[in-house]
Design an enzyme around this catalytic site. Structure first.
Site, PDB file in Angstrom:
ATOM      1  N   ARG A  59       0.826  -1.210   0.000  1.00  0.00           N
ATOM      2  CA  ARG A  59       0.000   0.000   0.000  1.00  0.00           C
ATOM      3  C   ARG A  59       0.865   1.267   0.000  1.00  0.00           C
ATOM      4  O   ARG A  59       0.513   2.280  -0.622  1.00  0.00           O
ATOM      5  CB  ARG A  59      -0.918  -0.024   1.220  1.00  0.00           C
ATOM      6  CG  ARG A  59      -1.926   1.127   1.272  1.00  0.00           C
ATOM      7  CD  ARG A  59      -2.927   0.891   2.394  1.00  0.00           C
ATOM      8  NE  ARG A  59      -3.959   1.916   2.433  1.00  0.00           N
ATOM      9  CZ  ARG A  59      -4.088   2.796   3.429  1.00  0.00           C
ATOM     10  NH1 ARG A  59      -3.243   2.777   4.448  1.00  0.00           N
ATOM     11  NH2 ARG A  59      -5.061   3.681   3.408  1.00  0.00           N
ATOM     12  N   HIS A  93       0.333   4.218  -2.587  1.00  0.00           N
ATOM     13  CA  HIS A  93       0.025   5.588  -2.169  1.00  0.00           C
ATOM     14  C   HIS A  93       1.152   6.558  -2.517  1.00  0.00           C
ATOM     15  O   HIS A  93       0.916   7.758  -2.620  1.00  0.00           O
ATOM     16  CB  HIS A  93      -0.308   5.637  -0.672  1.00  0.00           C
ATOM     17  CG  HIS A  93      -1.704   5.185  -0.369  1.00  0.00           C
ATOM     18  ND1 HIS A  93      -2.489   5.750   0.617  1.00  0.00           N
ATOM     19  CD2 HIS A  93      -2.465   4.215  -0.939  1.00  0.00           C
ATOM     20  CE1 HIS A  93      -3.679   5.139   0.630  1.00  0.00           C
ATOM     21  NE2 HIS A  93      -3.680   4.203  -0.299  1.00  0.00           N
ATOM     22  N   ASN A 115      -4.236   8.730   4.224  1.00  0.00           N
ATOM     23  CA  ASN A 115      -2.991   8.227   4.810  1.00  0.00           C
ATOM     24  C   ASN A 115      -2.923   8.290   6.330  1.00  0.00           C
ATOM     25  O   ASN A 115      -2.277   7.444   6.962  1.00  0.00           O
ATOM     26  CB  ASN A 115      -1.791   9.022   4.257  1.00  0.00           C
ATOM     27  CG  ASN A 115      -1.540   8.752   2.787  1.00  0.00           C
ATOM     28  OD1 ASN A 115      -1.882   7.693   2.268  1.00  0.00           O
ATOM     29  ND2 ASN A 115      -0.943   9.729   2.101  1.00  0.00           N
ATOM     30  N   HIS A 136      -6.024  -6.572  -1.809  1.00  0.00           N
ATOM     31  CA  HIS A 136      -6.857  -6.713  -0.609  1.00  0.00           C
ATOM     32  C   HIS A 136      -7.109  -8.179  -0.247  1.00  0.00           C
ATOM     33  O   HIS A 136      -7.927  -8.466   0.609  1.00  0.00           O
ATOM     34  CB  HIS A 136      -8.179  -5.956  -0.778  1.00  0.00           C
ATOM     35  CG  HIS A 136      -8.027  -4.462  -0.686  1.00  0.00           C
ATOM     36  ND1 HIS A 136      -9.085  -3.589  -0.802  1.00  0.00           N
ATOM     37  CD2 HIS A 136      -6.920  -3.688  -0.491  1.00  0.00           C
ATOM     38  CE1 HIS A 136      -8.633  -2.343  -0.671  1.00  0.00           C
ATOM     39  NE2 HIS A 136      -7.326  -2.373  -0.497  1.00  0.00           N
TER      40      HIS A 136
END
Length: 267
Positions: A7, A11, A39, A138
């Site tokens: 992640r 991001h 975040n 996920h």
């Protein structure tokens, strides 16, 4: 930490490209992306990147960027939990700026509908199929109660009743800091293995986040979810290819950017 490291790369890449801007702390000149809504209190793994950076600096000072370390860490994280490996392209350089405002506008939200998700990924040069593939990350990791409370209590037709009652037990309806931060696995079947159960769950209406379930809800991506639910090998090879493509978003190369000596601060 596998899910968090994947992640972190995602991001990073979606804000100003894969330039390690997400690692920069707040300063007089930097408005840190760490405090942006997608975040804050959720992105983590910074100390692991710092440890890797310190080790690399010892043997090879001033050569390897923080951005490349984040990209390699994401690949290693995938492989460590049974996911695919891939050859990470190297040579990214680090930014001297961050953009909290872009982090707030460009990163996907757990409330996003299908069209919003598709356009967010299109904006970064990724297709709807890439978006579904990358959402398959996920298959590991956890989400905080506040991100899925709305979905598990709304009695909608797109959620399995047994699944919502199971999830309600660990995520009370009343909002408090303690309740909001309670964690649940994104994949209820094999929460720590990188596999295709995430897609099987969606077909059974057991996606935890709204932004997960919209991938299989009568729309244009249903067929991709079905394909991945039946073909774990296809999913894994597509995931590797999509991660390489994501790692290619607007890199700083050659004279653009710098090699930070400490990942959390500009030189």
């Amino acid at each position: 930490m596998a899910a968090s490291l994947i992640r972190l790369h995602f991001h990073d890449c979606f804000v100003q490209g894969c330039d390690a801007s997400i690692l920069l702390d707040e300063s007089t000149t930097i408005e840190s992306e760490k405090s942006a809504l997608p975040n804050v209190n959720s992105v983590r793994g910074f100390e692991i990147i710092d440890k890797a950076k310190a080790a690399v600096e010892k043997v090879c000072p001033g050569v390897v960027s923080c951005a490349d370390i984040v990209a390699v860490a994401a690949r290693d994280a995938s492989f460590a939990v049974g996911g695919p490996s891939w050859t990470v392209k190297l040579g990214r350089r680090d930014s001297t700026t961050a953009s909290k405002s872009s982090a707030n506008t460009d990163l996907p939200l757990f409330t996003d509908d299908l069209q919003t998700l598709i356009s967010r990924f299109n904006n970064k040069g990724l297709t709807a199929r890439d978006m579904v593939t990358l959402s398959g990350a996920h298959t590991i990791g956890q989400a905080q109660c506040f991100t899925f409370r709305g979905r598990i209590y709304n009695n909608a037709s797109d959620i399995d009743a047994g699944f919502s009652s199971t999830r309600q037990r660990g995520c009370p309806l009343s909002s408090s800091t303690t309740n909001d931060q309670k964690l649940a696995a994104l994949d209820l079947v094999t929460p720590n293995s990188f596999d295709n159960n995430y897609f099987k769950n969606l077909i059974q209406k057991k996606g935890l986040l709204q932004s997960d379930q919209v991938l299989f809800s009568g729309g244009s991506t249903d067929s991709i979810v079905s394909e991945y639910s039946k073909n774990p090998t296809t999913f894994k090879s597509d995931f590797a290819a999509a991660m390489i493509k994501m790692g290619d978003i607007q890199p700083l190369t050659a004279s653009a950017g710098v090699i930070r000596s400490i990942c959390s601060a500009v030189n």
